[in-house]
Design an enzyme around this catalytic site. Structure first.
Site, PDB file in Angstrom:
ATOM      1  N   CYS A  82      -3.612  -0.994  -2.226  1.00 44.02           N
ATOM      2  CA  CYS A  82      -3.841   0.426  -2.502  1.00 44.02           C
ATOM      3  C   CYS A  82      -4.700   0.547  -3.760  1.00 44.02           C
ATOM      4  O   CYS A  82      -4.299   0.082  -4.835  1.00 44.02           O
ATOM      5  CB  CYS A  82      -2.498   1.112  -2.722  1.00 44.02           C
ATOM      6  SG  CYS A  82      -2.632   2.843  -3.185  1.00 44.02           S
ATOM      7  N   GLU A  86      -6.017   9.467   8.486  1.00 41.35           N
ATOM      8  CA  GLU A  86      -4.639   9.436   8.995  1.00 41.35           C
ATOM      9  C   GLU A  86      -4.542  10.176  10.326  1.00 41.35           C
ATOM     10  O   GLU A  86      -3.791   9.813  11.215  1.00 41.35           O
ATOM     11  CB  GLU A  86      -3.686  10.121   8.003  1.00 41.35           C
ATOM     12  CG  GLU A  86      -3.507   9.403   6.705  1.00 41.35           C
ATOM     13  CD  GLU A  86      -2.246   8.553   6.662  1.00 41.35           C
ATOM     14  OE1 GLU A  86      -1.241   8.952   7.263  1.00 41.35           O
ATOM     15  OE2 GLU A  86      -2.295   7.487   6.020  1.00 41.35           O
ATOM     16  N   CYS A 128     -11.146   3.184  -1.477  1.00 40.98           N
ATOM     17  CA  CYS A 128      -9.878   3.709  -0.971  1.00 40.98           C
ATOM     18  C   CYS A 128      -9.623   3.040   0.375  1.00 40.98           C
ATOM     19  O   CYS A 128     -10.555   2.875   1.169  1.00 40.98           O
ATOM     20  CB  CYS A 128      -9.958   5.225  -0.806  1.00 40.98           C
ATOM     21  SG  CYS A 128      -8.495   5.924  -0.014  1.00 40.98           S
ATOM     22  N   ASP A 141       0.854  -1.186   0.000  1.00 38.99           N
ATOM     23  CA  ASP A 141       0.000   0.000   0.000  1.00 38.99           C
ATOM     24  C   ASP A 141       0.888   1.233   0.000  1.00 38.99           C
ATOM     25  O   ASP A 141       2.081   1.161   0.317  1.00 38.99           O
ATOM     26  CB  ASP A 141      -0.911   0.011   1.234  1.00 38.99           C
ATOM     27  CG  ASP A 141      -1.825   1.235   1.250  1.00 38.99           C
ATOM     28  OD1 ASP A 141      -2.401   1.559   0.196  1.00 38.99           O
ATOM     29  OD2 ASP A 141      -1.942   1.901   2.298  1.00 38.99           O
ATOM     30  N   SER A 142       0.300   2.371  -0.320  1.00 36.41           N
ATOM     31  CA  SER A 142       1.054   3.614  -0.257  1.00 36.41           C
ATOM     32  C   SER A 142       1.385   3.990   1.193  1.00 36.41           C
ATOM     33  O   SER A 142       2.259   4.816   1.426  1.00 36.41           O
ATOM     34  CB  SER A 142       0.247   4.740  -0.912  1.00 36.41           C
ATOM     35  OG  SER A 142      -1.020   4.835  -0.299  1.00 36.41           O
ATOM     36  N   HIS A 188      -8.438   4.002   3.071  1.00 40.29           N
ATOM     37  CA  HIS A 188      -8.672   4.743   4.301  1.00 40.29           C
ATOM     38  C   HIS A 188     -10.146   4.885   4.670  1.00 40.29           C
ATOM     39  O   HIS A 188     -10.481   5.168   5.805  1.00 40.29           O
ATOM     40  CB  HIS A 188      -8.099   6.161   4.167  1.00 40.29           C
ATOM     41  CG  HIS A 188      -6.616   6.209   4.240  1.00 40.29           C
ATOM     42  ND1 HIS A 188      -5.806   5.522   3.371  1.00 40.29           N
ATOM     43  CD2 HIS A 188      -5.790   6.873   5.084  1.00 40.29           C
ATOM     44  CE1 HIS A 188      -4.539   5.766   3.673  1.00 40.29           C
ATOM     45  NE2 HIS A 188      -4.501   6.579   4.704  1.00 40.29           N
TER      46      HIS A 188
HETATM   47  N1  DGL Z   1      -3.920   3.876  -0.428  1.00 38.71           N
HETATM   48  C1  DGL Z   1      -4.579   4.892  -1.210  1.00 38.71           C
HETATM   49  C2  DGL Z   1      -5.778   4.287  -1.933  1.00 38.71           C
HETATM   50  O1  DGL Z   1      -6.325   3.280  -1.537  1.00 38.71           O
HETATM   51  C3  DGL Z   1      -5.029   6.063  -0.366  1.00 38.71           C
HETATM   52  C4  DGL Z   1      -3.884   6.884   0.166  1.00 38.71           C
HETATM   53  C5  DGL Z   1      -3.105   7.584  -0.921  1.00 38.71           C
HETATM   54  O2  DGL Z   1      -3.618   8.496  -1.572  1.00 38.71           O
HETATM   55  O3  DGL Z   1      -1.953   7.190  -1.097  1.00 38.71           O
HETATM   56  O4  DGL Z   1      -6.199   4.820  -2.927  1.00 38.71           O
END
Ligand code: DGL
Length: 285
Positions: A77, A157, A196, A14-15, A198
């Site tokens: 992600c 976050e 997403c 993931d990011s 989050h």
């Molecule tokens: N992990 C990213 C997603 O699911 C969200 C956070 C980001 O923008 O890096 O799209």
């Protein structure tokens, strides 16, 4: 398939820490597996970056996991899955790779009675259209609206998952699309998919704005189920030896590209358990 390959960890990428919501679902569906989670916290957010940049980041992250012997890769992600899944599958053509978009689209199609579905995601995911396409592939008559809700990432976050600030932001993003829902025959979506990593943390605030008649689904459970299917098909499921028993025999390690302390403190909220700094290794990509 060798026993070493079967014993290898499932790589989850993931990011940042958001993909821990997907890891949590994987651990509950596949408790005997070992996991290696990589959060590219130094380069988060991906959601506002160009597709070319996201592909470049995703490839380096996948390289790092493959170099550490993962037997499969889950792209947790949404932004990376939307932009880079095809490039990753081409680069690692023998590795099972599972993205969250297709399972998320499946969850939405199963939940929706009317076929009117709203995708909530980052700017990049919305712009690329991958969710919209995946939903229409599964359900050609679907009417999909896609809403970029980038500020939800920052709120999650920050740990602001309820309260006045979240309600204001959620209303601003969603009110227009859902204004008519709940009043009988309307054209508002009957299903929201949280596209997403989050957004599951903000589920309640989102549900409050869209109303109780709208179903809110995410891709975590369906991604875990898809991963189990892919591993079974490749004969790569961890073997139940009947001795070590339960999840006690499996290990989970974390890699982060920025502060281990921040990964531990923010990540715990997403994983639903405390993460010790000694479980996390700082790496450079
Ligand atoms: N992990 C990213 C997603 O699911 C969200 C956070 C980001 O923008 O890096 O799209």
């Amino acid at each position: 398939v060798t026993s070493a390959a079967v014993a290898g960890p499932i790589g989850v990428f993931d990011s940042g820490v958001g993909g821990l919501t997907v890891l949590r679902a994987l651990q509950s569906v596949l408790p005997r597996e070992n996991y290696l989670y990589l959060g590219d916290t130094a380069r988060l957010p991906y959601g506002t970056k160009s597709p070319e940049t996201v592909v470049r980041y995703a490839v380096t992250a996948a390289d790092a996991l493959v170099a550490r012997g993962v037997k499969a890769l889950v792209v947790a992600c949404n932004t990376a899955a939307a932009a880079a899944l095809a490039a990753l599958c081409e680069r690692f053509d023998t590795l099972p790779i599972i993205g969250v978009i297709e399972p998320g689209a499946r969850a939405a199609c199963l939940a929706s009675a009317s076929g009117r579905i709203a995708v909530l995601a980052t700017e990049g995911t919305v712009r690329g259209g991958a969710y919209q396409q995946a939903i229409v592939r599964l359900r050609p008559e679907a009417q999909v609206s896609a809403l970029a809700c980038q500020l939800f990432v920052a709120l999650a976050e920050e740990g602001w998952t309820e309260g006045a600030a979240v309600d204001v932001v959620a209303a601003r993003y969603l009110q227009h699309t859902f204004a008519a829902s709940g009043k009988g025959a309307t054209l508002a979506p009957d299903t929201v998919v949280l596209g997403c990593t989050h957004f599951p943390l903000l589920r309640q605030a989102i549900a409050k704005v869209v109303g109780p008649q709208v179903r809110v689904v995410d891709s975590a459970a369906t991604t875990a189920a898809a991963t189990r299917e892919r591993l079974a098909a490749a004969d790569l499921l961890a073997v139940d030896d009947g001795v070590s028993g339960g999840s006690g025999s499996s290990t989970t390690r974390f890699l982060a590209t920025d502060s281990v302390a921040r990964f531990a403190s923010v990540g715990g909220r997403f994983l639903g358990r405390d993460i010790g700094a000694d479980e996390i290794e700082l790496i450079d990509l």
